[in-house]
Design a protein around this motif. Sequence first.
Motif, PDB file in Angstrom:
ATOM      1  N   ALA A 220      57.191  68.740  99.466  1.00 45.90           N
ATOM      2  CA  ALA A 220      55.957  68.470 100.217  1.00 45.90           C
ATOM      3  C   ALA A 220      55.096  67.350  99.620  1.00 45.90           C
ATOM      4  N   PRO A 221      54.811  67.352  98.304  1.00 49.83           N
ATOM      5  CA  PRO A 221      53.958  66.276  97.772  1.00 49.83           C
ATOM      6  C   PRO A 221      54.516  64.881  98.014  1.00 49.83           C
ATOM      7  N   GLU A 222      55.799  64.696  97.715  1.00 52.78           N
ATOM      8  CA  GLU A 222      56.427  63.376  97.893  1.00 52.78           C
ATOM      9  C   GLU A 222      56.410  62.965  99.365  1.00 52.78           C
ATOM     10  N   ALA A 223      56.698  63.919 100.253  1.00 49.15           N
ATOM     11  CA  ALA A 223      56.694  63.626 101.694  1.00 49.15           C
ATOM     12  C   ALA A 223      55.297  63.263 102.168  1.00 49.15           C
ATOM     13  N   PHE A 224      54.290  63.931 101.619  1.00 46.95           N
ATOM     14  CA  PHE A 224      52.910  63.644 101.995  1.00 46.95           C
ATOM     15  C   PHE A 224      52.501  62.238 101.569  1.00 46.95           C
ATOM     16  N   LEU A 225      52.875  61.847 100.356  1.00 46.38           N
ATOM     17  CA  LEU A 225      52.564  60.500  99.873  1.00 46.38           C
ATOM     18  C   LEU A 225      53.278  59.450 100.731  1.00 46.38           C
ATOM     19  N   GLY A 226      54.487  59.768 101.162  1.00 49.54           N
ATOM     20  CA  GLY A 226      55.229  58.864 102.045  1.00 49.54           C
ATOM     21  C   GLY A 226      54.546  58.716 103.397  1.00 49.54           C
ATOM     22  N   LEU A 227      54.009  59.815 103.908  1.00 45.06           N
ATOM     23  CA  LEU A 227      53.268  59.789 105.178  1.00 45.06           C
ATOM     24  C   LEU A 227      52.095  58.821 105.097  1.00 45.06           C
ATOM     25  N   LEU A 228      51.365  58.877 103.978  1.00 40.68           N
ATOM     26  CA  LEU A 228      50.196  58.009 103.820  1.00 40.68           C
ATOM     27  C   LEU A 228      50.580  56.531 103.743  1.00 40.68           C
ATOM     28  N   LYS A 229      51.837  56.269 103.417  1.00 40.01           N
ATOM     29  CA  LYS A 229      52.329  54.883 103.344  1.00 40.01           C
ATOM     30  C   LYS A 229      53.112  54.495 104.600  1.00 40.01           C
ATOM     31  N   GLY A 230      53.126  55.397 105.596  1.00 35.68           N
ATOM     32  CA  GLY A 230      53.799  55.088 106.857  1.00 35.68           C
ATOM     33  C   GLY A 230      55.307  55.165 106.808  1.00 35.68           C
ATOM     34  N   LYS A 231      55.858  55.966 105.887  1.00 36.15           N
ATOM     35  CA  LYS A 231      57.316  56.047 105.778  1.00 36.15           C
ATOM     36  C   LYS A 231      57.947  56.950 106.844  1.00 36.15           C
ATOM     37  N   ASN A 232      57.126  57.754 107.505  1.00 36.16           N
ATOM     38  CA  ASN A 232      57.640  58.660 108.534  1.00 36.16           C
ATOM     39  C   ASN A 232      57.661  57.975 109.894  1.00 36.16           C
ATOM     40  N   PHE A 233      58.472  58.521 110.805  1.00 39.15           N
ATOM     41  CA  PHE A 233      58.381  58.162 112.228  1.00 39.15           C
ATOM     42  C   PHE A 233      58.118  59.457 112.980  1.00 39.15           C
ATOM     43  N   GLY A 234      57.040  59.469 113.755  1.00 38.35           N
ATOM     44  CA  GLY A 234      56.671  60.683 114.472  1.00 38.35           C
ATOM     45  C   GLY A 234      56.027  61.700 113.549  1.00 38.35           C
TER      46      GLY A 234
END
Length: 339
Positions: free
Chosen positions: A318-332
């Motif tokens: 969760a922490p790593e995924a959250f940091l990725g979200l803030l950098k726009g690494k996710n789609f959707g």
Amino acid sequence: MTTINRQVLLASRPEGEPTVENFRLVETPVPALTEGQVLVRNHFLSLDPYMRGRMNEGKSYAAPQPLDEVMIGGTVGEVIESRNDHFKVGDKVVGMGGWQEYVVVNATQRGVLQKVDTTHVPLSAYLGAVGMPGVTAWYGLVKIINPKAGETVVVSAASGAVGGAVGQLAKVRGCRVVGIAGGPQKCAQVVEELGFDACIDYKAHADVKSLSKALKDAAPNGVDGYFENVGGMILDAVMLRANAFSRIALCGMIAGYNGEPIPMSYPQLLLTNRMKLEGFIVSEHMEVWPEALKELGTLVATGQFKYRETLAQGIASAPEAFLGLLKGKNFGKQLVKLV
């Protein structure tokens, strides 16, 4: 045998950009239920940009996330034990279970746990398209922008869970929809998968003038409605293309989430163009949720609404995924799959 619950706590407040060191993974035994309580096994955890603001101690629209407590977050899961007449084992539910695998809920409190029907809508969608992000999109578009058929609506962070929903809801209402996203791949998916008319890659533009020119090409009739998720240069560029009596739904300003300054270069345009700019927090408008969820649920169930999910596996991610979200690494929609 005691069930062990793995939880992610907020260990410290970030100074500037957050890191994984701001979080701590712990294991605690699940307590025995008392009368009125239910035990939910969380299947999916929602990660959302608003959580970044909650990590800070400063004044905001909501109380800060307390240190050494489970991080706040929406969850969907299944009731695996119940001492409450309104919930039975096997019920699928949505609530604010936080960053943990199990949650004990006092289900006598109205509204803390909602049963959901997964016959036509997948369980995970209740955290995205048919959940808080979808309703956020619906409220900003319908209640603030209130577009008419033929108008042009621009959406920043168009490949995110909220932005993707805004664009599709605007298309249903007969609008021309222009997205702004980061990178050619995201822009292609916004147009090809989500059905936007055009999408601008903001990373390809070094300054406001260049971005505004791209916007002029994509929206030749100007901008009537803008759904704002980012702020900064993108807001400036849109305001330069805004029509008289245009409306801005201010949902987020992720450009300043780590304390960066986000000045507005052309505030006079608000007056010149008689623009409406309104900020909103969707949890303060619970009265519209039934109407919004009815439309969103119908569109998803009938296949008219497309959405994508980015999945991280397991609570420890969760922490790593959250940091990725803030950098726009996710789609959707960014989710953590727990089961």
